[in-house]
Scaffold this active site. Structure first.
Site, PDB file in Angstrom:
ATOM      1  N   ASP A 153      -2.386  -6.394   6.300  1.00 55.26           N
ATOM      2  CA  ASP A 153      -3.144  -5.779   5.217  1.00 55.26           C
ATOM      3  C   ASP A 153      -4.411  -5.172   5.819  1.00 55.26           C
ATOM      4  O   ASP A 153      -4.795  -5.465   6.950  1.00 55.26           O
ATOM      5  CB  ASP A 153      -3.477  -6.841   4.173  1.00 55.26           C
ATOM      6  N   LYS A 154      -5.084  -4.307   5.063  1.00 55.33           N
ATOM      7  CA  LYS A 154      -6.319  -3.686   5.550  1.00 55.33           C
ATOM      8  C   LYS A 154      -7.560  -4.361   4.965  1.00 55.33           C
ATOM      9  O   LYS A 154      -8.338  -4.986   5.673  1.00 55.33           O
ATOM     10  CB  LYS A 154      -6.339  -2.192   5.223  1.00 55.33           C
ATOM     11  N   THR A 198      -1.092  -0.918   3.373  1.00 51.80           N
ATOM     12  CA  THR A 198      -2.225  -1.004   2.458  1.00 51.80           C
ATOM     13  C   THR A 198      -1.935  -0.227   1.181  1.00 51.80           C
ATOM     14  O   THR A 198      -1.206   0.762   1.189  1.00 51.80           O
ATOM     15  CB  THR A 198      -3.510  -0.469   3.122  1.00 51.80           C
ATOM     16  N   GLY A 199      -2.516  -0.692   0.111  1.00 49.16           N
ATOM     17  CA  GLY A 199      -2.436   0.043  -1.142  1.00 49.16           C
ATOM     18  C   GLY A 199      -3.502   1.097  -1.268  1.00 49.16           C
ATOM     19  O   GLY A 199      -3.538   1.846  -2.245  1.00 49.16           O
ATOM     20  N   ASP A 200      -4.386   1.188  -0.264  1.00 50.62           N
ATOM     21  CA  ASP A 200      -5.487   2.145  -0.312  1.00 50.62           C
ATOM     22  C   ASP A 200      -4.987   3.547  -0.020  1.00 50.62           C
ATOM     23  O   ASP A 200      -3.844   3.758   0.386  1.00 50.62           O
ATOM     24  CB  ASP A 200      -6.562   1.743   0.705  1.00 50.62           C
ATOM     25  N   ARG A 211      -0.694   3.480   0.131  1.00 50.80           N
ATOM     26  CA  ARG A 211      -0.302   3.508  -1.273  1.00 50.80           C
ATOM     27  C   ARG A 211       0.994   2.736  -1.511  1.00 50.80           C
ATOM     28  O   ARG A 211       1.866   3.173  -2.255  1.00 50.80           O
ATOM     29  CB  ARG A 211      -0.143   4.952  -1.754  1.00 50.80           C
ATOM     30  N   ASP A 259      -4.818 -11.395   3.018  1.00 51.20           N
ATOM     31  CA  ASP A 259      -5.774 -12.322   2.411  1.00 51.20           C
ATOM     32  C   ASP A 259      -5.753 -12.291   0.897  1.00 51.20           C
ATOM     33  O   ASP A 259      -6.520 -13.024   0.265  1.00 51.20           O
ATOM     34  CB  ASP A 259      -7.192 -12.013   2.897  1.00 51.20           C
TER      35      ASP A 259
END
EC number: 7.6.2.1
Length: 1175
Positions: free
Chosen positions: A395-396, A673-675, A764, A790
């Site tokens: 994850d980021k 990442t979802g960013d 995304r 996390d």
């Protein structure tokens, strides 16, 4: 988390007619109470993280244990031993080890599950959380996690607005706005009104995993109200900057969208476990072959020799048959040779794994003192798998980054200011700036270039205009609880950092209304009239505001990506643009997020004409967004460049160094990442995952399956055509992953392209898509995967990977609870894999090789003896030696080797990351290695049997008597076997400790002590039937010839292996051999990894489009209760021509005590000297 004190759930459930029970959920309220009309029974809010309970523990645990073929094999063997006709061994030789194995494993599994349950935070499993059910109305307070999927009814904010942080769902830290229906927002916090809420029906979609979509209808007061995702608060979100809100529970527990994305908890097994199951089947097949050979031999022997003795043996008539005798002999030898599959192996494996887990827990170098968080092995079954990882999925937000933005550098009118904090230990010319001249400063802010403050004090116009722009062009909301105590609530941490910087340099953003912005410029209150906000979106990549200063001048201030703003500058700025561009390259090279700043003086007539066009475009129904965008573009032409900002997106300590080291270990790191794309790529450059020496950065961004397929095929063919077989060394980067790429038809081409890349960053992606990416790699590459995160949005990925690692971060504990290992910092992953993982794999492999070698050497002596005893299924050793050999005589030395052995120390493990490579290719234990070990065991068994056999053919005792009775022969072979096993494990041990010495010498001493005790007069007196051979040990071992035979057997068994190892180490040295001789690869300097990319960071904001409209509408600002006016919904709106007084503005600010944006004070943390020293 505290739920509301009353419950809106009835004690009985009435039923109404519903038309589509398979697709819709119905909620019904009658009079004062809400009801759930049960398509299924109402779901409570309990979430189960444990595998067992009191009633299911025994059956489930036994089922899992008997999935190991060895355990099932020994159960069958025990049943066979209960048949007297075929068993020459007592039943206790099998049942005691089997029960011991099952008991120890069960205790270990129960302990793991108990720890998993009771390590959960109290607030996550509070009774009130567990008791929340569908149909309840619950109350949430600021900074609380949302307990279930709620329909927002009302909140403390105007218009029923509510602000949430969704980092645990999609990784984004910018706040999202949710708004209740107007008809329910009027309920407020009036408990009586909420209890009287008599919404008749809520029809909504069934539970699903789509985080960005919700459809439903509320029936209330004979009206229908549409429901969408903007009115929902999903479980896992955090309520921010909202004092309270009330919500109706739509989904609870496992039906929530978060849990629908989490997947099921699966029983994880290591690749070595799976290999051992295969090997046990092979060994069983080998055992059957040996039994068949010996059974055939018995049949032939009985026909030719044994038949002569049948009449003397008084056998039953049924057994006087050579074929039937061979059949019985087959089963007898299956029982005798059963130790070729050692049941004690599984006990020893579990003990080793438990010990390795404690080593991780006790590692002080993985203890994070600031949060008092040690590393924790939450499972004891996957330790050796840590030494075989090939893919890491990370994850980021919160894993690689701290999500803290710091204003470190800037360029103003061609001059740079500031320096990075982590260079201060090496550069002493920059000192911390003293901001004591500013009473409204943020005391946590740090800057290290006093020349910028001097420029401010000298009133340099462009420098002041620079910070004036930062103080005006944003969507931040201020909150002043006490006089001079400002707290900025920023929608994104970037904006908060920029406004905080302006605040400390004397341009303090103090308050705002929908029509004005008030600054304190060097202590003087100045109010600007806000005329328009030209909002951010992903296409524009910039934001602008138009204001009127107290002098009546019209100004346009703009900030955005340099590639966008430079195209809109006045031609006279060309020279300054080139200078600033060089500065931007420098900032980007240091991994900073950059923005360009520009302004423009507007003519009154031109602006009036433009404003009329804007108001017309904002009211049109067709192509409104395109028309507004064209008008924004029109007025943003011909701007003057002010400079650029450089913000450090603070990574966690040691992230670039850790990634560099793991990359050298041939571990591929993917960021999921979802960013959004720009933010993810910025972090990629900051972490040194993306660099200038990479040949090309390409993006898979098709919007349909065919487009994605075409992009993947073109890219793959391009690589193969251009680079041929060398394509694996090409450093391509895939930075954007569409959901279509995970379609079944595209999986293989996606894997082929991605595995040609050095770095893959997937943007995304939803939590479920993260898990799908992991599953794709597991399915197509058959490599060991590790997922680290996390937040709750990482749970599905953590569960899907072979190994899940949770970071105890700021996003709650759900990732930790679902993980196999947990610690506080990403940098500890390097030590977990390269030290603990590598050691665990190395120790386990050596342990297994030795164990199979030892047991083949021990067991196959019976096979050779069968050819000389008429295939009678007679054992060489006595039953007690067979029982105790693996449990007592040789168990502790091999455990000591498996627990403490090291081929190289931890410093070498970290210095030479390529030492990790053998685990990835299963070099230390595989099928070939197994055959080598078993062949060595077969040879040793042959030597152990035939050297004593040949020596005792003509040997005599010192008194002339014959020495070769069966028991003396057995004692000689057994003693030789124990000594050879001890010498062999001494040769296999590379790292000697006091424990190794004690166990090896102690085991030999225990063997001789038990041997003499079992053959003593005293024990015969007590148990005459169990120990009938009095004095065999002392009568045998007091003869010189016996010790000479033992010595000769030991030398012949050991010396060939010693010679082979020396020759192999000299001619074919391994990486470990090279490292220990200091001839390995050059040491990599990983202490300071600095980004050297010249690529400029993209637009750094994590903005959500529409915040400009929200501010100018006034919906997010509290208004006096006496006021009945509302602000228009259209944006932008031009306010009155006059300016407002400071007192009015201050009064407005006082009334605005909750504005719904992220608190910047939570983001800017003080950096201490200890922090710098730690770096």
């Amino acid at each position: 988390m505290k739920t509301l004190g009353f419950s809106a759930r009835p004690s009985t459930c009435t039923r109404s007619e519903f038309r589509q029970p398979n697709t819709e959920y119905y909620f019904v309220a009658s009079e004062l109470l809400l009801f759930f009309i049960c398509v299924i029974s109402p779901q409570d809010n309990r979430i189960k993280t444990a595998k067992y309970n009191v009633f299911t523990f025994l059956p489930i645990n036994l089922f899992e244990q008997f999935q190991r073929f060895a355990n099932a094999y020994f159960l069958v063997l025990l049943i066979l031993q209960l048949i007297p006709e075929i068993s020459s061994l007592s039943w206790f030789t099998t049942i005691v080890p089997l029960v011991l194995v099952l008991a120890i494993t069960a205790v270990k599994d129960a302990t793991d599950d108990y720890v998993r349950i009771y390590s959960c935070p109290v607030d996550l499993y509070n009774e009130k959380w567990m008791n929340v059910r569908v149909g309840d109305i619950i109350k949430l307070e600021n900074n609380q996690f949302v307990a279930a999927d709620l329909l927002l009814l009302s909140s403390s904010e105007p218009y029923g607005l509510c602000y949430i942080e969704t980092a645990e769902l999609d990784g984004e830290t910018n706040l999202k706005v949710r708004q209740a229906l107007t008809v329910t927002s009027d309920l407020g916090d009036d408990v009586a009104k909420l209890a009287d809420f008599n919404g008749k029906e809520v029809i909504c979609e069934p539970p699903n995993n789509k985080l960005d979509k919700f459809t439903g209808i509320l029936y209330w007061k004979d009206n229908k109200y549409p429901l969408d995702n903007e009115k929902m608060l999903l479980r896992g979100c955090v309520l921010r900057n909202t004092e309270w809100c009330f919500g109706l529970v739509i989904f609870a527990g496992l039906q929530t969208k978060l849990m629908q994305n989490c997947g099921r908890t699966t029983f994880k097994r290591t690749s070595i476990d799976k290999l051992m199951n295969t090997l046990v089947l092979w060994i069983f097949g080998f055992l059957i072959c040996m039994g068949i050979i010996l059974a055939i031999g018995n049949t032939i022997w009985e026909q030719k020799v044994g038949s002569n003795f049948w009449e003397y043996l008084q056998w039953k008539e049924l057994t006087i048959n050579a074929v039937f005798s061979g059949f019985l002999t087959f089963w007898s030898y299956v029982i005798i040779l059963n130790t070729v599959v050692p049941i004690s192996l599984y006990v020893s494996v579990e003990v080793l794994r438990l010990g390795h887990s404690y080593f991780i827990n006790w590692d002080r170098r993985m203890y994070y003192s600031r949060k008092d968080t040690p590393a924790e092995a939450r499972t004891t079954t996957l330790n050796e798998e840590l030494g075989q990882v090939e893919f890491i999925f990370s994850d980021k937000t919160g894993t690689l980054t701290q999500n803290i933005m710091v204003f470190n550098k800037c360029s103003i009118n061609g001059k740079t200011y500031g320096t990075l904090e982590h260079f201060l230990l090496y550069i002493h010319t920059y000192r911390q700036v003293d901001f004591s001249f500013n009473p409204l400063m943020d005391r946590k802010f740090r800057f290290h270039d006093s020349s910028l403050v001097e420029a401010i004090k000298l009133e340099e116009p462009l420098v002041q205009e620079f910070f004036r722009l930062l103080a005006l062009c944003h969507t931040v909301m201020p909150e002043e609880r006490n006089e001079g105590e400002l707290v900025y609530q920023a929608q994104s941490p970037d904006e908060g950092a920029l406004v905080t910087a302006a605040r400390n340099f004397g341009f303090v953003f103090r308050s705002r209304t929908p029509e004005t912005i008030t600054l304190y410029e060097m202590g003087q209150a100045v109010t600007y009239q806000l005329l328009a906000i030209l909002d951010f979106n992903n296409v524009r990549k910039r934001m602008s505001v138009i204001v009127r200063n107290p002098k009546g001048q019209l100004k346009l201030y703009s900030k955005g990506a340099d590639t966008i703003l430079f195209d809109r500058l006045d031609p006279s700025n060309e020279e300054l643009m080139f200078t600033t561009s060089e500065h931007l390259n420098e900032f980007a090279g240091e991994g900073l997020r950059t923005l360009a700043l520009a302004y423009k003086d507007l003519d009154e007539d031109v602006f009036d004409e433009w404003m009329k066009k804007l108001l017309f475009a904002s009211t049109t129904l067709e192509n409104r967004e395109e028309k507004l965008g064209a008008l924004y573009e029109e007025i943003e032409q011909g701007m003057l460049l002010l400079g650029a900002t450089a913000i450090e997106d603070k990574l966690q300590e040691g992230v670039p160094e850790t990634i560099a080291c793991l990359t050298l270990a041939n571990i591929k790191i993917w960021v999921l990442t979802g960013d959004k794309l720009e933010t993810a790529m910025n972090i990629g450059y900051s972490c040194n995952m993306l660099r200038d020496d990479m040949n090309e950065v390409f993006i898979i961004s098709g919007h349909t399956m065919l487009e994605v397929q075409q992009e993947l095929r073109v890219r793959f063919n391009h690589q193969r055509t251009q680079f041929g077989k060398m394509a694996l060394n090409v450093r391509f980067v895939c930075c954007y992953l569409k959901a279509h790429a995970l379609e079944a038809d595209l999986e293989q081409i996606l894997v082929d392209v991605a595995c040609l890349c050095k770095t893959v960053i997937c943007c995304r992606v939803t939590p479920l898509q993260k898990a799908l990416v992991v599953e794709v790699i597991k399915r197509h590459k058959r490599a060991v995967t590790l997922a680290i995160g996390d937040g709750a949005n990482d749970v599905s990925m953590i569960k899907s990977a072979h190994i899940g690692v949770g970071i105890s971060g700021q996003e709650g504990m759900q990732a930790v609870l679902a993980s196999d290992y947990s610690f506080a910092q990403f940098r500890y992953l390097q030590r977990l894999l390269l030290v603990h993982g590598r050691w665990s794999y190395y120790r386990m492999c050596n342990f297994l090789c030795y164990f199979f070698y030892k047991n083949f050497a021990f067991t196959l002596v019976h096979f050779w003896y069968g050819f000389l005893c008429g295939f009678s299924a007679q054992t060489v050793y006595d039953q007690w030696f067979i029982t105790l050999f693996n449990i007592v005589y040789t168990s502790l030395p091999v455990l000591a080797m498996g627990l403490f052995d090291q081929d190289v120390n931890e410093q070498y493990s970290l210095r030479y990351p390529n030492l990790y490579r053998p685990g990835q290719i299963n070099q230390l234990f595989n099928k070939r290695k197994f055959f080598t070990c078993t062949l060595q065991g077969v040879c040793i068994s042959f030597i152990l049997f035939f050297i004593p056999y040949g020596a005792f053919m003509t040997a005599v005792r010192d008194d002339g008597a014959h020495i070769s009775d069966q028991q003396a022969f057995a004692v000689t072979i057994a003693t030789s076997l124990v000594i050879v096993s001890s010498v062999q494990i001494g040769l296999d041990t590379n790292y000697w400790t006091a424990v190794n010495h004690f166990f090896i010498w102690g085991s030999l001493a225990v063997y001789f002590a038990i041997l003499f005790a079992m053959h003593s007069d005293g024990i015969f007196t007590i148990f005459p039937n169990q120990f009938p051979f009095i004095g065999t040990a002392r009568n045998s071992l007091n003869q010189k010839i016996v010790w000479l035979v033992i010595l000769l057997t030991t030398v012949v068994c050991i010396m060939p292996m010693v010679a082979v190892r020396f020759i192999k180490a000299d001619l074919y040295p391994t990486q470990t051999d090279k490292a220990t001789r200091r001839q390995g690869p050059q040491e990599q300097n990983l202490r300071r990894v600095r980004r050297t990319s010249s690529r400029r960071s993209a637009y750094a904001f994590a903005h959500q489009q529409g915040y400009g409209e929200l501010i100018t509408s006034g919906k997010n600002m509290k208004v006096p209760t006496s006021s009945t006016s509302t602000y228009p919904l259209s944006s932008p709106a031009r306010g009155p021509t006059g300016t407002r007084s400071v007192n009015d503005t201050t009064r407005d600010q006082t009334e605005t005590n909750s504005t719904g944006f992220r608190r910047e004070s939570d983001q800017n943390q003080e950096v201490t000297v200890e922090d710098l020293e730690a770096r």
